[in-house]
Write an enzyme that holds these catalytic residues in place. Structure first.
Site, PDB file in Angstrom:
ATOM      1  CE1 TYR A  12      -3.129   2.997   0.816  1.00  8.68           C
ATOM      2  CE2 TYR A  12      -2.695   2.649   3.157  1.00  8.68           C
ATOM      3  CZ  TYR A  12      -3.289   3.373   2.138  1.00  8.68           C
ATOM      4  OH  TYR A  12      -4.044   4.472   2.453  1.00  8.68           O
ATOM      5  CG  ASP A  32       6.094  -6.928  -2.636  1.00 12.62           C
ATOM      6  OD1 ASP A  32       5.823  -5.803  -2.164  1.00 12.62           O
ATOM      7  OD2 ASP A  32       5.505  -7.968  -2.268  1.00 12.62           O
ATOM      8  CG  PHE A  73       7.714   0.633   2.132  1.00 15.35           C
ATOM      9  CD1 PHE A  73       6.969   1.523   2.885  1.00 15.35           C
ATOM     10  CD2 PHE A  73       8.374   1.112   1.011  1.00 15.35           C
ATOM     11  CE1 PHE A  73       6.906   2.858   2.547  1.00 15.35           C
ATOM     12  CE2 PHE A  73       8.312   2.445   0.660  1.00 15.35           C
ATOM     13  CZ  PHE A  73       7.570   3.320   1.426  1.00 15.35           C
ATOM     14  CB  THR A 117       4.659   1.780  13.009  1.00 16.06           C
ATOM     15  OG1 THR A 117       3.398   1.869  13.670  1.00 16.06           O
ATOM     16  CG2 THR A 117       5.490   0.752  13.752  1.00 16.06           C
ATOM     17  CE1 TYR A 141       4.303  -3.648  11.790  1.00 12.96           C
ATOM     18  CE2 TYR A 141       2.985  -2.238  13.216  1.00 12.96           C
ATOM     19  CZ  TYR A 141       3.683  -2.437  12.046  1.00 12.96           C
ATOM     20  OH  TYR A 141       3.774  -1.428  11.135  1.00 12.96           O
ATOM     21  NE  ARG A 280      -8.104  -3.137  17.027  1.00 13.54           N
ATOM     22  CZ  ARG A 280      -7.855  -2.633  15.818  1.00 13.54           C
ATOM     23  NH1 ARG A 280      -8.238  -3.292  14.728  1.00 13.54           N
ATOM     24  NH2 ARG A 280      -7.247  -1.477  15.670  1.00 13.54           N
TER      25      ARG A 280
HETATM   26  N1  UFG Z   1     -11.636   0.238  14.555  1.00  9.62           N
HETATM   27  C1  UFG Z   1     -12.943  -0.099  14.779  1.00  9.62           C
HETATM   28  N2  UFG Z   1     -13.476  -1.104  14.042  1.00  9.62           N
HETATM   29  C2  UFG Z   1     -12.763  -1.780  13.091  1.00  9.62           C
HETATM   30  C3  UFG Z   1     -11.423  -1.421  12.879  1.00  9.62           C
HETATM   31  C4  UFG Z   1     -10.894  -0.405  13.635  1.00  9.62           C
HETATM   32  O1  UFG Z   1     -13.631   0.481  15.638  1.00  9.62           O
HETATM   33  O2  UFG Z   1     -13.322  -2.704  12.473  1.00  9.62           O
HETATM   34  C5  UFG Z   1     -11.047   1.339  15.333  1.00  9.62           C
HETATM   35  C6  UFG Z   1      -9.859   0.914  16.161  1.00  9.62           C
HETATM   36  O3  UFG Z   1     -10.288   0.512  17.433  1.00  9.62           O
HETATM   37  C7  UFG Z   1      -9.019   2.177  16.173  1.00  9.62           C
HETATM   38  C8  UFG Z   1      -9.351   2.872  14.858  1.00  9.62           C
HETATM   39  O4  UFG Z   1     -10.550   2.278  14.411  1.00  9.62           O
HETATM   40  O5  UFG Z   1      -9.442   2.999  17.203  1.00  9.62           O
HETATM   41  C9  UFG Z   1      -8.292   2.676  13.803  1.00  9.62           C
HETATM   42  O6  UFG Z   1      -8.015   1.294  13.699  1.00  9.62           O
HETATM   43  P1  UFG Z   1      -7.120   0.693  12.525  1.00  9.62           P
HETATM   44  O7  UFG Z   1      -7.108  -0.800  12.719  1.00  9.62           O
HETATM   45  O8  UFG Z   1      -7.560   1.229  11.220  1.00  9.62           O
HETATM   46  O9  UFG Z   1      -5.703   1.307  12.823  1.00  9.62           O
HETATM   47  P2  UFG Z   1      -4.827   1.206  14.162  1.00  9.62           P
HETATM   48  O10 UFG Z   1      -4.882   2.558  14.782  1.00  9.62           O
HETATM   49  O11 UFG Z   1      -5.165   0.065  15.018  1.00  9.62           O
HETATM   50  O12 UFG Z   1      -3.451   0.803  13.513  1.00  9.62           O
HETATM   51  C10 UFG Z   1      -2.559   1.723  13.088  1.00  9.62           C
HETATM   52  C11 UFG Z   1      -1.690   1.118  11.977  1.00  9.62           C
HETATM   53  C12 UFG Z   1      -0.850   0.005  12.534  1.00  9.62           C
HETATM   54  C13 UFG Z   1      -0.114   0.478  13.738  1.00  9.62           C
HETATM   55  C14 UFG Z   1      -1.072   1.022  14.772  1.00  9.62           C
HETATM   56  C15 UFG Z   1      -0.388   1.553  15.985  1.00  9.62           C
HETATM   57  O13 UFG Z   1      -2.506   0.631  10.940  1.00  9.62           O
HETATM   58  O14 UFG Z   1       0.081  -0.401  11.550  1.00  9.62           O
HETATM   59  O15 UFG Z   1      -1.805   2.087  14.194  1.00  9.62           O
HETATM   60  O16 UFG Z   1      -1.286   1.703  17.044  1.00  9.62           O
HETATM   61  F1  UFG Z   1       0.573  -0.538  14.308  1.00  9.62           F
END
Ligand code: UFG
Length: 323
Positions: A12, A32, A73, A117, A141, A280
């Site tokens: 991505y 890749d 990446f 990250t 991770y 989560r």
């Molecule tokens: N969320 C939901 N429902 C979903 C998916 C996500 O409510 O189905 C919420 C999560 O709880 C979070 C927010 O949406 O509050 C964003 O979630 P993402 O999974 O999109 O992203 P993250 O913040 O968990 O993850 C990002 C990067 C990771 C990194 C992480 C560090 O994508 O690579 O931040 O905290 F590791």
């Protein structure tokens, strides 16, 4: 013309960075293994299907091309999976990087921009997060990325490696002309899942927790457009002669899960079906960056500061996606 090896260039953020570099006169070689990457996302004719665990193959690639710098990446990036399969993450993300560094040094390639990250910070002690914030990752991770950051700093001192580790907050959106975009399998990220729920009204988006200590009870994140990230990689490459270290990449603006859903409804004109579920594990309530250092060192200013503009590019990809 400078030649850049982009590991994970079919992924991505990698593919968007390749596009940015090619459009600005660089020659890009993509490496890749296509486990998570997409062939269709590779916008350069110089494509090597290879794996960082295969040092012989890396050696051949470095012999074949006169590489000036590496943008690295290639990594596994599912937080949840890393908790269940840490070995997979330490092997691929850490040992894979050591292999890459070995071959780079053998061929006297000493410039690297590394994809790190905000997960290296762990549970925030204060907000906004600056680069001096303590780094205590709460999952393998994040730890695998922090270990690599530390390896790069050691190699900088001992082997004269020049590096910049870019700590991304939440990458989002896609290329404005929709030739490449976000496509993960499985998809776990909020924005694509919200857009998919809007398209398939029968599969609501699960909101992970509505009782956080935030104004609307849902988690706050810093969503940064992938093209802004791509520009930052080019600026970092061009800064390696003067600076080595770590830099945050975020907008500095926090947006809650509910705000994402409302903005998505507003730009699509459709209702997003939702379902509230429990929190989560490992999700901090609030995460957003200060990007002062990126502005100061790289001269980087994100162009996308309105979440609706970011969502518009993601939506247009979602309804026209090519892979
Ligand atoms: N969320 C939901 N429902 C979903 C998916 C996500 O409510 O189905 C919420 C999560 O709880 C979070 C927010 O949406 O509050 C964003 O979630 P993402 O999974 O999109 O992203 P993250 O913040 O968990 O993850 C990002 C990067 C990771 C990194 C992480 C560090 O994508 O690579 O931040 O905290 F590791």
């Amino acid at each position: 013309m400078k030649t850049i090896l982009v590991t994970g260039g079919a992924g991505y953020i990698g593919s968007h960075t390749v596009k940015q570099l090619i459009n600005n006169g660089y020659k890009c070689i993509v490496l890749d293994n296509l486990i998570y990457g997409h062939r269709e996302a590779v916008l350069t004719p110089y494509f090597e299907i290879s794996d960082l665990m295969d040092k012989n193959s890396l050696d051949k690639i470095f012999s074949k091309y006169q590489i000036d710098s590496v943008v690295h990446f290639a990594a596994f990036a599912y937080v949840g999976e890393s908790v269940h399969s840490p070995k997979k993450y330490y092997e691929n993300n850490v040992i894979g990087t050591l292999n890459l560094l070995d071959v780079m040094l053998k061929h006297n390639v000493k410039n690297m921009v590394f994809s790190s990250t905000c997960a290296t910070y762990g549970e925030p002690k204060y907000i906004p997060i600056d680069e001096l914030h303590p780094q205590r990752p709460i999952n393998p991770y994040g730890r695998s990325k922090l270990i690599v950051e530390e390896i790069l700093e050691d190699y900088h001192h001992s082997y004269d490696l020049r590096y910049i580790s870019l700590r991304y907050f939440n990458a989002a959106g896609c290329s404005k002309d929709n030739d490449i975009g976000e496509s993960h399998s499985p998809e776990t990220h909020l924005i694509p899942l919200v857009l998919k729920a809007i398209i398939d009204q029968n599969k609501p988006i699960k909101i992970f927790g509505s009782d956080y200590d935030t104004p609307d009870g849902t988690c706050i994140r810093d969503y940064i457009h992938v093209e802004d990230l791509a520009v930052a990689h080019q600026l970092a490459l061009e800064k390696l002669d003067d600076y080595s270290g770590c830099i945050n990449l975020g907008t500095g603006i926090g947006t809650s899960v509910n705000e994402i859903i409302k903005a998505a409804e507003s730009i699509t004109g459709k209702i997003c079906p939702i379902e509230y579920t429990q929190r989560r594990e490992g999700d901090p309530a609030k995460l957003f960056a200060t990007n002062e250092k990126a502005k100061r060192i790289l001269g980087w200013i994100p162009k996308y500061n309105d979440i609706r503009d970011i969502l518009s590019t993601a939506w247009s990809w979602e309804i026209n996606r090519k892979y």
